[in-house]
Design a protein around this motif. Structure first.
Motif, PDB file in Angstrom:
ATOM      1  N   ASP A   3      -3.264  -6.579   3.760  1.00 22.04           N
ATOM      2  CA  ASP A   3      -1.883  -6.088   3.487  1.00 22.04           C
ATOM      3  C   ASP A   3      -1.949  -5.946   1.939  1.00 22.04           C
ATOM      4  O   ASP A   3      -1.202  -7.068   1.134  1.00 22.04           O
ATOM      5  CB  ASP A   3      -0.862  -7.048   4.015  1.00 22.04           C
ATOM      6  CG  ASP A   3       0.509  -6.712   3.813  1.00 22.04           C
ATOM      7  OD1 ASP A   3       0.707  -5.693   3.009  1.00 22.04           O
ATOM      8  OD2 ASP A   3       1.219  -7.263   4.447  1.00 22.04           O
ATOM      9  N   ILE A   4      -1.992  -4.854   1.010  1.00 21.34           N
ATOM     10  CA  ILE A   4      -2.195  -4.832  -0.365  1.00 21.34           C
ATOM     11  C   ILE A   4      -0.645  -5.023  -0.871  1.00 21.34           C
ATOM     12  O   ILE A   4      -0.626  -5.391  -2.272  1.00 21.34           O
ATOM     13  CB  ILE A   4      -2.876  -3.624  -0.796  1.00 21.34           C
ATOM     14  CG1 ILE A   4      -2.099  -2.506  -0.566  1.00 21.34           C
ATOM     15  CG2 ILE A   4      -4.344  -3.679  -0.383  1.00 21.34           C
ATOM     16  CD1 ILE A   4      -2.555  -1.223  -1.004  1.00 21.34           C
ATOM     17  N   ASN A   7       0.065  -9.368  -0.876  1.00 22.82           N
ATOM     18  CA  ASN A   7      -1.012 -10.039  -1.485  1.00 22.82           C
ATOM     19  C   ASN A   7      -1.118  -9.748  -3.028  1.00 22.82           C
ATOM     20  O   ASN A   7      -2.035 -10.389  -3.467  1.00 22.82           O
ATOM     21  CB  ASN A   7      -2.227 -10.170  -0.810  1.00 22.82           C
ATOM     22  CG  ASN A   7      -2.824  -9.031  -0.721  1.00 22.82           C
ATOM     23  OD1 ASN A   7      -2.878  -8.199  -1.553  1.00 22.82           O
ATOM     24  ND2 ASN A   7      -4.130  -8.715  -0.048  1.00 22.82           N
ATOM     25  N   ALA A   8      -0.091  -8.988  -3.583  1.00 24.59           N
ATOM     26  CA  ALA A   8      -0.280  -8.780  -4.843  1.00 24.59           C
ATOM     27  C   ALA A   8      -1.389  -7.750  -5.167  1.00 24.59           C
ATOM     28  O   ALA A   8      -1.741  -7.408  -6.488  1.00 24.59           O
ATOM     29  CB  ALA A   8      -0.190 -10.019  -5.567  1.00 24.59           C
ATOM     30  N   THR A   9      -2.097  -7.270  -4.398  1.00 20.03           N
ATOM     31  CA  THR A   9      -3.451  -6.289  -4.728  1.00 20.03           C
ATOM     32  C   THR A   9      -2.508  -5.060  -5.361  1.00 20.03           C
ATOM     33  O   THR A   9      -3.162  -4.609  -6.609  1.00 20.03           O
ATOM     34  CB  THR A   9      -4.190  -6.066  -3.646  1.00 20.03           C
ATOM     35  OG1 THR A   9      -4.715  -7.260  -3.210  1.00 20.03           O
ATOM     36  CG2 THR A   9      -4.908  -4.948  -4.107  1.00 20.03           C
ATOM     37  N   TYR A  10      -1.776  -4.603  -4.572  1.00 19.24           N
ATOM     38  CA  TYR A  10      -1.009  -3.341  -5.177  1.00 19.24           C
ATOM     39  C   TYR A  10      -0.423  -3.458  -6.457  1.00 19.24           C
ATOM     40  O   TYR A  10      -0.814  -2.738  -7.548  1.00 19.24           O
ATOM     41  CB  TYR A  10       0.047  -2.889  -4.144  1.00 19.24           C
ATOM     42  CG  TYR A  10       0.739  -1.532  -4.533  1.00 19.24           C
ATOM     43  CD1 TYR A  10      -0.197  -0.353  -4.096  1.00 19.24           C
ATOM     44  CD2 TYR A  10       1.544  -1.064  -5.466  1.00 19.24           C
ATOM     45  CE1 TYR A  10       0.465   1.033  -4.339  1.00 19.24           C
ATOM     46  CE2 TYR A  10       1.990   0.056  -5.867  1.00 19.24           C
ATOM     47  CZ  TYR A  10       1.436   1.012  -5.251  1.00 19.24           C
ATOM     48  OH  TYR A  10       1.770   2.243  -5.542  1.00 19.24           O
ATOM     49  N   LEU A  11       0.432  -4.675  -6.598  1.00 21.22           N
ATOM     50  CA  LEU A  11       0.826  -4.696  -8.122  1.00 21.22           C
ATOM     51  C   LEU A  11      -0.248  -5.129  -9.263  1.00 21.22           C
ATOM     52  O   LEU A  11      -0.071  -4.465 -10.336  1.00 21.22           O
ATOM     53  CB  LEU A  11       1.715  -5.940  -8.094  1.00 21.22           C
ATOM     54  CG  LEU A  11       2.601  -6.495  -9.312  1.00 21.22           C
ATOM     55  CD1 LEU A  11       3.286  -5.382  -9.745  1.00 21.22           C
ATOM     56  CD2 LEU A  11       3.200  -7.882  -9.105  1.00 21.22           C
ATOM     57  N   ALA A  12      -1.203  -5.587  -8.807  1.00 25.23           N
ATOM     58  CA  ALA A  12      -2.209  -5.890  -9.616  1.00 25.23           C
ATOM     59  C   ALA A  12      -3.267  -4.487 -10.140  1.00 25.23           C
ATOM     60  O   ALA A  12      -3.321  -4.244 -11.466  1.00 25.23           O
ATOM     61  CB  ALA A  12      -3.483  -6.776  -9.321  1.00 25.23           C
ATOM     62  N   ASN A  13      -3.222  -3.692  -9.248  1.00 23.59           N
ATOM     63  CA  ASN A  13      -3.624  -2.305  -9.620  1.00 23.59           C
ATOM     64  C   ASN A  13      -2.718  -1.291 -10.190  1.00 23.59           C
ATOM     65  O   ASN A  13      -2.893  -0.540 -10.817  1.00 23.59           O
ATOM     66  CB  ASN A  13      -4.537  -1.804  -8.303  1.00 23.59           C
ATOM     67  CG  ASN A  13      -5.548  -2.419  -7.948  1.00 23.59           C
ATOM     68  OD1 ASN A  13      -6.351  -3.137  -8.669  1.00 23.59           O
ATOM     69  ND2 ASN A  13      -5.803  -2.749  -6.577  1.00 23.59           N
ATOM     70  N   ILE A  72       8.577  -2.737   0.737  1.00 26.97           N
ATOM     71  CA  ILE A  72       8.162  -4.047   1.419  1.00 26.97           C
ATOM     72  C   ILE A  72       7.657  -5.231   0.572  1.00 26.97           C
ATOM     73  O   ILE A  72       7.722  -6.340   0.909  1.00 26.97           O
ATOM     74  CB  ILE A  72       6.741  -3.518   2.324  1.00 26.97           C
ATOM     75  CG1 ILE A  72       6.230  -4.363   3.067  1.00 26.97           C
ATOM     76  CG2 ILE A  72       5.592  -3.168   1.366  1.00 26.97           C
ATOM     77  CD1 ILE A  72       5.430  -4.074   4.169  1.00 26.97           C
ATOM     78  N   SER A  73       7.463  -4.828  -0.587  1.00 25.74           N
ATOM     79  CA  SER A  73       7.319  -5.833  -1.545  1.00 25.74           C
ATOM     80  C   SER A  73       8.580  -6.416  -2.488  1.00 25.74           C
ATOM     81  O   SER A  73       8.637  -7.105  -3.035  1.00 25.74           O
ATOM     82  CB  SER A  73       6.392  -5.479  -2.766  1.00 25.74           C
ATOM     83  OG  SER A  73       4.922  -5.104  -2.222  1.00 25.74           O
TER      84      SER A  73
END
Length: 73
Positions: A3-4, A7-13, A72-73
């Motif tokens: 779940d990107i 779990n902050a993956t999208y924000l990091a990228n 969603i975030s």
């Protein structure tokens, strides 16, 4: 599938949440509205990221327009 979005993956990228695309997208939306002679009382954006497109639209649409966004975030 991870779940990107949670779990902050999208924000990091994508730390800007693609805000830099908002002016371009907003102009396309306004063009479609004008071309089809549509006026809006309310606007809802689902998957809005930072919400920058609604900020841009609020500058261009009548002050009486109501805006809602969901992400969603």
């Amino acid at each position: 599938m991870p779940d990107i979005y949670n779990n902050a993956t999208y924000l990091a990228n994508d730390p800007t949440w693609h805000e830099e695309d908002a002016p371009f997208k907003t102009e396309r939306i306004l063009t479609l509205l004008h071309r089809n002679a549509l006026s809006l009382n309310t606007v809802c954006e689902v998957g809005c990221g930072s919400g920058q497109m609604l900020v841009q639209l609020a500058k261009k649409l009548p002050a009486t327009t109501r805006f809602t966004d969901f992400n969603i975030s």
